[in-house]
Design an enzyme around this catalytic site. Structure first.
Site, PDB file in Angstrom:
ATOM      1  N   TYR A  41      20.246  43.593 -75.769  1.00  0.00           N
ATOM      2  CA  TYR A  41      19.729  40.846 -75.674  1.00  0.00           C
ATOM      3  C   TYR A  41      20.168  40.733 -74.199  1.00  0.00           C
ATOM      4  CZ  TYR A  41      19.735  40.473 -80.728  1.00  0.00           C
ATOM      5  OH  TYR A  41      20.536  40.889 -81.703  1.00  0.00           O
ATOM      6  N   HIS A  76      17.163  34.511 -74.757  1.00  0.00           N
ATOM      7  CA  HIS A  76      18.409  34.015 -75.375  1.00  0.00           C
ATOM      8  C   HIS A  76      19.753  34.031 -74.752  1.00  0.00           C
ATOM      9  CE1 HIS A  76      18.765  31.778 -78.673  1.00  0.00           C
ATOM     10  NE2 HIS A  76      19.403  32.255 -79.392  1.00  0.00           N
ATOM     11  N   ASN A  92      21.372  26.649 -82.747  1.00  0.00           N
ATOM     12  CA  ASN A  92      22.352  27.205 -83.421  1.00  0.00           C
ATOM     13  C   ASN A  92      23.674  27.280 -83.051  1.00  0.00           C
ATOM     14  OD1 ASN A  92      20.698  26.718 -86.093  1.00  0.00           O
ATOM     15  ND2 ASN A  92      19.930  28.774 -86.077  1.00  0.00           N
TER      16      ASN A  92
END
Length: 246
Positions: free
Chosen positions: A65, A70, A163
């Site tokens: 990631y 993000h 979220n």
């Protein structure tokens, strides 16, 4: 920005490499905060209280990631840590944590390692254990609804469908009264799935632009701790328009 169901490492065709970043330096446009950092008592108007500021960057752990949209919250924390000489070497309450000072004010930096959608598990425990006032808990995260490289600093608000923020609100007993620094990553092109878009790396041009965003974020943190939230919000929310429209 939300990490949609199914947006996991298994969907990526190959590991994403961490992208290099420009080393942070104090922003010349507001050098007073830089000078104050070495001599001025901290607290940002906290009436002499010595509770630390807690700066939390949201992201997903793991090399796959790194360098993705993000994870800009993680990257913002890394920039602050490097600029202020703070080592994120401790694992506490499911987060990589570093402690240090800006001026005379104690600060904590945290990168929850729970994965984005469960960020509140870590943040809630950190806030509770260290008894940090919510107005000194600043969450930094990616936002699809802001233009790329734009920052927005707000004293409170909802989760906006993100979220990670939803999880934090839930674990702070539904309180939304904590500051947040939103980092714009722009909208996905065409009909691209947002869940795929947020897991994509930055282009070289985007990378360079984002470095300036991180510089502004670093300066905003220094102003916040030394001179108060309102002055920092004014700096973040008003000085960008000319820079981004050039």
């Amino acid at each position: 920005m939300r990490l949609l169901p199914g947006a996991s490492a298994s969907r990526l065709p190959s590991p994403l490499l961490s992208l290099p970043r420009i080393r942070p330096r104090c922003v010349p446009a507001s050098s007073s905060a830089c000078r104050a950092a070495s001599s001025s008592p901290g607290g940002g108007g906290d009436g002499g209280a010595r509770k630390p500021w807690l700066f939390v960057g949201l992201g997903n752990p793991g090399k796959v990631y790194q360098g993705t949209r993000h994870n800009v919250g993680f990257e913002m924390i890394d920039v602050i840590a490097e600029a202020e000489g703070i080592s994120l070497s401790s694992m506490q309450f499911k987060a990589m944590v570093g402690k240090g000072r800006i001026g005379d004010a104690p600060i904590m930096l945290a990168k929850p390692q729970t994965f984005m959608n469960a960020s509140g598990e870590s943040v809630g425990q950190l806030v509770s254990y260290f008894k940090i006032p919510l107005n000194q808990v600043v969450v930094m995260y990616d936002d699809l609804d802001l233009p790329f490289a734009k920052l927005r600093l707000l004293p409170k608000g909802g989760h906006g469908g993100h979220n990670g923020m939803r999880s934090i609100v839930n674990h702070l007993k539904q309180s939304r009264d904590f500051p947040r620094l939103r980092i714009g990553i722009g909208r996905p092109p065409g009909k691209m799935d947002p869940a795929n878009f947020v897991l994509r790396p930055f282009t070289k041009k985007e990378q360079e632009e984002l470095d300036f965003t991180f510089h502004r974020g670093l300066e905003a943190v220094r102003i916040m701790v030394l001179e108060g939230f309102n002055k920092s919000a004014t700096y973040v929310n008003t000085v960008q328009s000319e820079m981004l429209n050039r």
